[in-house]
Design a protein around this motif. Structure first.
Motif, PDB file in Angstrom:
ATOM      1  N   GLY A  32     -26.987 -19.728 -15.815  1.00  0.00           N
ATOM      2  CA  GLY A  32     -27.387 -19.082 -14.579  1.00  0.00           C
ATOM      3  C   GLY A  32     -26.273 -18.837 -13.588  1.00  0.00           C
ATOM      4  O   GLY A  32     -26.529 -18.820 -12.380  1.00  0.00           O
ATOM      5  N   LEU A  33     -25.029 -18.673 -14.030  1.00  0.00           N
ATOM      6  CA  LEU A  33     -23.947 -18.346 -13.111  1.00  0.00           C
ATOM      7  C   LEU A  33     -24.234 -16.994 -12.458  1.00  0.00           C
ATOM      8  O   LEU A  33     -24.585 -16.033 -13.135  1.00  0.00           O
ATOM      9  CB  LEU A  33     -22.611 -18.296 -13.861  1.00  0.00           C
ATOM     10  N   VAL A  34     -24.074 -16.933 -11.149  1.00  0.00           N
ATOM     11  CA  VAL A  34     -24.477 -15.718 -10.433  1.00  0.00           C
ATOM     12  C   VAL A  34     -23.314 -15.041  -9.720  1.00  0.00           C
ATOM     13  O   VAL A  34     -23.493 -13.977  -9.120  1.00  0.00           O
ATOM     14  CB  VAL A  34     -25.589 -16.037  -9.409  1.00  0.00           C
ATOM     15  N   GLY A  35     -22.125 -15.624  -9.760  1.00  0.00           N
ATOM     16  CA  GLY A  35     -20.985 -15.028  -9.084  1.00  0.00           C
ATOM     17  C   GLY A  35     -20.399 -13.882  -9.886  1.00  0.00           C
ATOM     18  O   GLY A  35     -20.867 -13.546 -10.976  1.00  0.00           O
ATOM     19  N   PRO A  36     -19.347 -13.253  -9.366  1.00  0.00           N
ATOM     20  CA  PRO A  36     -18.655 -12.206 -10.122  1.00  0.00           C
ATOM     21  C   PRO A  36     -17.886 -12.813 -11.291  1.00  0.00           C
ATOM     22  O   PRO A  36     -17.618 -14.015 -11.325  1.00  0.00           O
ATOM     23  CB  PRO A  36     -17.705 -11.598  -9.087  1.00  0.00           C
ATOM     24  N   PHE A  37     -17.498 -11.967 -12.230  1.00  0.00           N
ATOM     25  CA  PHE A  37     -16.797 -12.450 -13.420  1.00  0.00           C
ATOM     26  C   PHE A  37     -15.562 -13.266 -13.067  1.00  0.00           C
ATOM     27  O   PHE A  37     -15.313 -14.319 -13.657  1.00  0.00           O
ATOM     28  CB  PHE A  37     -16.395 -11.270 -14.310  1.00  0.00           C
ATOM     29  N   ARG A  38     -14.767 -12.809 -12.105  1.00  0.00           N
ATOM     30  CA  ARG A  38     -13.512 -13.491 -11.796  1.00  0.00           C
ATOM     31  C   ARG A  38     -13.741 -14.934 -11.352  1.00  0.00           C
ATOM     32  O   ARG A  38     -12.898 -15.801 -11.592  1.00  0.00           O
ATOM     33  CB  ARG A  38     -12.736 -12.724 -10.722  1.00  0.00           C
ATOM     34  N   ALA A  39     -14.881 -15.210 -10.700  1.00  0.00           N
ATOM     35  CA  ALA A  39     -15.201 -16.580 -10.301  1.00  0.00           C
ATOM     36  C   ALA A  39     -15.834 -17.349 -11.456  1.00  0.00           C
ATOM     37  O   ALA A  39     -15.549 -18.531 -11.665  1.00  0.00           O
ATOM     38  CB  ALA A  39     -16.144 -16.567  -9.099  1.00  0.00           C
ATOM     39  N   ASN A  40     -16.678 -16.674 -12.220  1.00  0.00           N
ATOM     40  CA  ASN A  40     -17.374 -17.352 -13.313  1.00  0.00           C
ATOM     41  C   ASN A  40     -16.428 -17.773 -14.429  1.00  0.00           C
ATOM     42  O   ASN A  40     -16.608 -18.826 -15.043  1.00  0.00           O
ATOM     43  CB  ASN A  40     -18.466 -16.437 -13.877  1.00  0.00           C
ATOM     44  N   VAL A  41     -15.417 -16.958 -14.715  1.00  0.00           N
ATOM     45  CA  VAL A  41     -14.496 -17.332 -15.790  1.00  0.00           C
ATOM     46  C   VAL A  41     -13.676 -18.554 -15.382  1.00  0.00           C
ATOM     47  O   VAL A  41     -13.369 -19.420 -16.210  1.00  0.00           O
ATOM     48  CB  VAL A  41     -13.589 -16.140 -16.185  1.00  0.00           C
ATOM     49  N   ARG A  42     -13.354 -18.672 -14.100  1.00  0.00           N
ATOM     50  CA  ARG A  42     -12.639 -19.865 -13.636  1.00  0.00           C
ATOM     51  C   ARG A  42     -13.526 -21.103 -13.751  1.00  0.00           C
ATOM     52  O   ARG A  42     -13.068 -22.178 -14.138  1.00  0.00           O
ATOM     53  CB  ARG A  42     -12.164 -19.669 -12.195  1.00  0.00           C
ATOM     54  N   ALA A  43     -14.815 -20.948 -13.422  1.00  0.00           N
ATOM     55  CA  ALA A  43     -15.740 -22.075 -13.544  1.00  0.00           C
ATOM     56  C   ALA A  43     -15.899 -22.483 -15.007  1.00  0.00           C
ATOM     57  O   ALA A  43     -15.932 -23.675 -15.336  1.00  0.00           O
ATOM     58  CB  ALA A  43     -17.095 -21.702 -12.943  1.00  0.00           C
TER      59      ALA A  43
END
Length: 251
Positions: A32-43
């Motif tokens: 359920g990650l809801v941020g943009p790709f650039r933030a989600n890939v870091r997470a």
């Protein structure tokens, strides 16, 4: 260790019961990650990535603008039921120990575009995305074939083809000193290897390209093309990828 401001887990003995299942990942709240790709890939990297062994990573001497992490998955099988059980629940023959677990390693290579040999993306130009602003980073998601993973992708001498020692730029056979161009050529050959089971590239704006998918016919002993494609689809959905071009995919 911290790379690009993100702490990374040190490589350690893999406890396969702790690994996510390649055939179902992601599961639960992580989907359920809801941020943009650039933030989600870091997470994603912060939660799951470990430093790979030096012999299996793109040499920092060869390409300091290519930073590599590794995420390991088990293939199928429930997690062990017993407390302290370290292996997935695959059973061997009666009276014999269970077979070794099947592991798939996903290499994630972050490419610093400003320092790359190719600032502009050829795939974007082909599909009509050349009008997009140039992103500062692009991420390569790679699963190596069984044979190339087993060989640890050791660097070879540009003159005689002999294997080089880890991070050594001088060949002990012919004494040839590898130049910076030789080292960079080798690094990009690893990225573009046609035997990869999976190679996808995603820019930080969320647009990407599926360059290659292979299964058993492409060199895998236990993954089908459908397994690899299913994993890629779920990964893109979890990371909130905007759009992926599949015209360049081969398999």
């Amino acid at each position: 260790m911290v790379v690009n401001g993100r702490p990374l887990k040190r490589a350690k003995k893999r406890v396969t019961a702790d690994l996510c299942d390649f055939l179902t990942f992601p599961a639960g709240a992580e989907a359920g990650l809801v941020g943009p790709f650039r933030a989600n890939v870091r997470a994603f990297l912060s939660r799951h990535a470990r430093l790979p062994p030096p012999s299996s990573v793109l040499s920092p001497t060869a390409a300091p603008h290519l930073l590599t992490w590794r995420v390991s998955f088990r293939v199928g099988g429930p997690k062990g039921d017993g407390e302290g059980d370290e292996e997935p629940g695959r059973k061997g023959e009666e009276g014999s120990p269970p077979p070794p677990p099947l592991i798939v390693d996903l290499d994630v290579v972050e490419e610093d575009v400003a320092r790359s040999r190719s600032v502009y993306c050829d795939q974007c130009r082909v599909v009509g995305w050349s009008g997009h602003p140039v992103c500062g980073k692009r991420y390569h998601f790679i699963i190596r074939s069984d044979s190339s993973a087993a060989s640890h992708v050791n660097q070879t001498c540009a003159r005689c083809g002999s294997l080089l020692q880890d991070f050594d730029t001088r060949c002990t056979v012919c004494s040839y000193e590898m130049s910076a161009d030789d080292l960079e050529d080798w690094a990009y050959l690893q990225l573009g290897d046609s035997t990869h089971l999976l190679h996808g590239v995603i820019h930080t704006n969320g647009y990407g390209h599926l360059l290659r998918v292979n299964g058993r016919e492409g060199g895998s002993k236990f993954l089908t093309g459908r397994d690899v494609m299913g994993f890629w689809d779920r990964l893109c959905k979890m990371l909130c990828v905007s759009l992926v071009d599949v015209n360049g995919a081969a398999g």
